[in-house]
Design a protein around this motif. Structure first.
Motif, short mmCIF file in Angstrom:
data_model
loop_
_atom_site.label_atom_id
_atom_site.label_comp_id
_atom_site.label_asym_id
_atom_site.label_seq_id
_atom_site.Cartn_x
_atom_site.Cartn_y
_atom_site.Cartn_z
N LYS A 54 5.93 -47.15 -17.05
CA LYS A 54 5.90 -47.49 -15.56
C LYS A 54 5.28 -45.90 -15.34
CE LYS A 54 9.46 -47.45 -12.84
NZ LYS A 54 11.02 -47.32 -12.88
N ALA A 55 6.15 -44.87 -16.39
CA ALA A 55 5.36 -43.06 -15.54
C ALA A 55 4.70 -43.06 -15.68
CB ALA A 55 6.38 -42.59 -16.07
N ASN A 56 3.98 -43.73 -17.02
CA ASN A 56 2.27 -43.33 -17.56
C ASN A 56 2.38 -43.81 -18.09
OD1 ASN A 56 -0.11 -42.57 -18.81
ND2 ASN A 56 0.03 -40.30 -17.71
N ALA A 158 18.74 -44.16 -4.91
CA ALA A 158 20.19 -45.00 -5.32
C ALA A 158 19.27 -46.27 -6.20
CB ALA A 158 20.88 -44.82 -4.59
N MET A 159 19.30 -47.16 -7.44
CA MET A 159 19.37 -48.59 -7.76
C MET A 159 20.65 -48.77 -7.92
SD MET A 159 15.82 -47.31 -8.54
CE MET A 159 15.13 -48.65 -10.11
N GLY A 160 21.69 -48.51 -7.76
CA GLY A 160 23.09 -49.14 -7.98
C GLY A 160 23.77 -48.99 -7.01
N ILE A 191 25.16 -52.88 -22.96
CA ILE A 191 25.33 -52.55 -21.53
C ILE A 191 24.04 -52.26 -21.44
CG2 ILE A 191 26.35 -52.20 -19.71
CD1 ILE A 191 27.92 -54.26 -21.19
N HIS A 192 23.53 -51.88 -19.97
CA HIS A 192 22.74 -50.97 -19.87
C HIS A 192 22.95 -50.95 -18.10
CE1 HIS A 192 18.75 -50.25 -17.61
NE2 HIS A 192 18.49 -50.11 -18.73
N ALA A 193 22.72 -50.07 -17.35
CA ALA A 193 22.55 -49.10 -16.24
C ALA A 193 21.98 -48.24 -15.58
CB ALA A 193 23.81 -49.19 -16.13
N ALA A 276 13.76 -42.06 -20.38
CA ALA A 276 12.81 -40.66 -19.34
C ALA A 276 11.67 -41.18 -19.52
CB ALA A 276 13.45 -39.76 -19.65
N GLY A 277 10.71 -41.42 -17.76
CA GLY A 277 9.75 -41.66 -17.92
C GLY A 277 9.37 -40.19 -17.38
N ARG A 278 9.30 -40.05 -16.17
CA ARG A 278 8.80 -38.87 -14.96
C ARG A 278 9.15 -37.78 -15.80
NH1 ARG A 278 8.91 -38.86 -9.68
NH2 ARG A 278 10.39 -40.57 -9.84
N ALA A 377 2.85 -38.19 -13.91
CA ALA A 377 4.09 -39.56 -13.70
C ALA A 377 3.53 -40.01 -12.43
CB ALA A 377 5.25 -38.47 -13.88
N TYR A 378 3.81 -41.20 -12.56
CA TYR A 378 3.76 -42.25 -11.04
C TYR A 378 2.00 -41.73 -10.34
CZ TYR A 378 8.40 -43.31 -12.59
OH TYR A 378 9.42 -43.53 -13.22
N GLY A 379 0.82 -41.72 -10.99
CA GLY A 379 -0.41 -41.34 -10.59
C GLY A 379 -0.81 -42.49 -10.70
C1 LIG Z 1 11.55 -46.81 -13.44
C2 LIG Z 1 12.53 -46.58 -14.06
C3 LIG Z 1 12.76 -45.78 -15.80
C4 LIG Z 1 12.29 -44.19 -15.24
O1 LIG Z 1 12.69 -43.07 -14.40
P1 LIG Z 1 11.88 -42.01 -14.74
O2 LIG Z 1 12.73 -41.76 -13.09
O3 LIG Z 1 10.73 -41.91 -14.53
O4 LIG Z 1 12.52 -41.55 -15.35
C5 LIG Z 1 13.48 -45.75 -16.25
N1 LIG Z 1 14.13 -46.86 -16.22
C6 LIG Z 1 14.92 -48.25 -16.19
C7 LIG Z 1 15.01 -48.64 -15.51
C8 LIG Z 1 13.47 -47.74 -14.33
O5 LIG Z 1 13.22 -48.68 -14.07
#
Ligand SMILES: *Cc1c(COP(=O)(O)O)cnc(C)c1O
Length: 424
Positions: A54-56, A158-160, A191-193, A276-278, A377-379
């Motif tokens: 997703k990041a690139n 925050a995502m969770g 398990i994933h979070a 890790a993306g960004r 990233a995220y361009g």
């Molecule tokens: C977007 C995302 C990532 C990547 O996040 P970065 O902040 O770019 O490292 C990793 N895992 C999940 C579940 C995501 O939604």
């Protein structure tokens, strides 16, 4: 303090822009390698690093991370096929996302990836049906994405820990033993979070890692599922703005190692995934635009460039609270002092299309090249590239001192061909 680069592996960025045209994204494979190895060399061997496409999602950027040893975390059919075509082995790919189509689930089963990260009970049942129809004899490996009841620590997004479309609430999962047992064609392997993104403080990433491991340990007991893998997300940030600092990676790696060491005492043999993306691509990228116009308006100087929001929404600050400037500077510097106070805009017909507000640059004239740093990233993939029909920019990857065009810019045909002119 973050800054823009004028040379990449010895090559002047302005020369690359002359060769491939603007607007242009240039990625430095060496910088990606450096950022990857800083994590890899420090982390325990039981921790796998998975690159979030997703990041690139450029296929050569992805292949670069594959060649370094990363796995791939994908979230669409096209990302899955990008990863496969970039050479990732299926067992090094996980697929996640809150809305997976039947077709995507079937593609995951067919490819035989390491795990589908399931985000709801409905999705588990759908995948179970897809798996039943496939000719693969083995059960399809799944990880359960949990929305843990812990507030995200720190300043990240925050995502969770609150009502979210992602994953399953830990409380709901806890009571789902019978339901999970009824999924005859799936095998829960972990398990994933994922608790958020843009964390600059290593303490926050370590805190989140420990929190996810604790939740995963409790769930595995409550549900009687073995923990082959715990994916604790990541969300490691990079500094974009003045007064921001990159995370202390040494401390971050030490903290994660301590957390997985503690966990391994009660769960020997468990593997871990850091996503890790960004962090792996942001610093590698420079967005290069050419100045089209320099003008005055009511005492302010405006520098109008040939790209902006349409390729680089993050730099423009869309979605942020406060407008702050990404590192930006003149590429073909003639050695003039930085005395020109100006606002750099893109070509779009909206006042929001501002690449940098009130910056001080060396004297800029039409035809000059500007570089926006930390843009890997995220361009373009995260920006409204079709707005005003400018299309997707070109992308170049510099590898071993050579600049490779890894995506050509959209042509007029790319933009017009998908459309149909009806007889009116
Ligand atoms: C977007 C995302 C990532 C990547 O996040 P970065 O902040 O770019 O490292 C990793 N895992 C999940 C579940 C995501 O939604």
């Amino acid at each position: 303090m973050p800054h823009h680069q004028t040379r990449i592996q010895g090559l002047p960025v302005s020369g690359i822009a002359e060769e491939f045209g603007t607007p242009l994204f240039v990625y430095d494979a060496q910088s990606i390698g450096d950022d990857y190895r800083r994590l890899r060399d420090g982390l325990r061997p039981s921790v796998d690093i998975f690159y979030s496409l997703k990041a690139n999602p450029n296929i050569s950027v992805s292949a670069c991370l594959r060649s370094l040893g990363a796995g791939a975390e994908v979230s669409s059919e096209a990302e899955l096929f990008t990863a496969l075509r970039a050479g990732f082995a299926p067992e090094d790919i996980i697929f996640l996302g809150p809305g997976k189509t039947a077709r995507e689930l079937a593609a995951c089963v067919r490819a035989g990836i390491r795990a589908v990260v399931c985000e709801s009970f409905g999705e588990l049942r759908r995948l179970d049906r897809v798996a039943a129809l496939s000719d693969r004899a083995a059960r399809v490996p799944v990880m359960l994405r949990v929305n843990p009841p812990v507030p995200t620590s720190g300043s990240g997004l925050a995502m969770g820990g609150k009502p979210r479309q992602f994953g399953m609430d830990a409380d709901l999962l806890r009571g789902s033993r019978a339901e999970l047992a009824s999924l005859r064609h799936l095998r829960v392997t972990g398990i994933h979070a994922y608790l958020g993104t843009r964390f600059l403080r290593h303490e926050d990433v370590v805190h989140n890692t420990r929190a996810v491991l604790a939740v995963a340990g409790r769930l595995s007991e409550d549900l009687g599922i073995p923990l082959g893998t715990v994916d604790f997300g990541g969300g490691i940030g990079v500094a974009y703005f003045e007064h921001e600092k990159d995370p202390d990676l040494g401390a971050l790696v030490d903290g994660i190692n301590d957390a997985v060491d503690d966990f391994a005492r009660t769960h020997p043999g468990c593997r871990f995934i850091l996503e890790a993306g960004r962090h792996l691509t942001a610093a590698s990228g420079t967005y290069v635009v050419r100045v089209l116009d320099v003008k005055e308006s009511m005492g302010e100087t405006f520098v109008v460039a040939d790209g902006g929001t349409n390729h680089h929404m993050a730099a423009v600050g869309v979605g942020s609270f406060v407008r702050r400037n990404f590192p930006l500077g003149v590429l073909d510097h003639r050695g003039e002092p930085s005395t020109m106070r100006c606002t750099v805009t893109g070509p779009l017909c909206t006042p929001a299309d501002v690449l940098a507000k009130n910056v001080t640059l060396a004297a800029v004239r039409p035809g000059d090249l500007l570089g926006v740093g930390r843009s890997g990233a995220y361009g373009p993939s995260a920006s409204p590239g079709r707005f005003l029909s400018h299309g997707y920019p070109a992308e170049v990857l510099v590898h071993d001192g050579k600049a490779h065009l890894v995506r050509r810019r959209d042509t007029l045909d790319d933009l017009l061909d998908p459309q149909t002119l009806v007889e009116l």
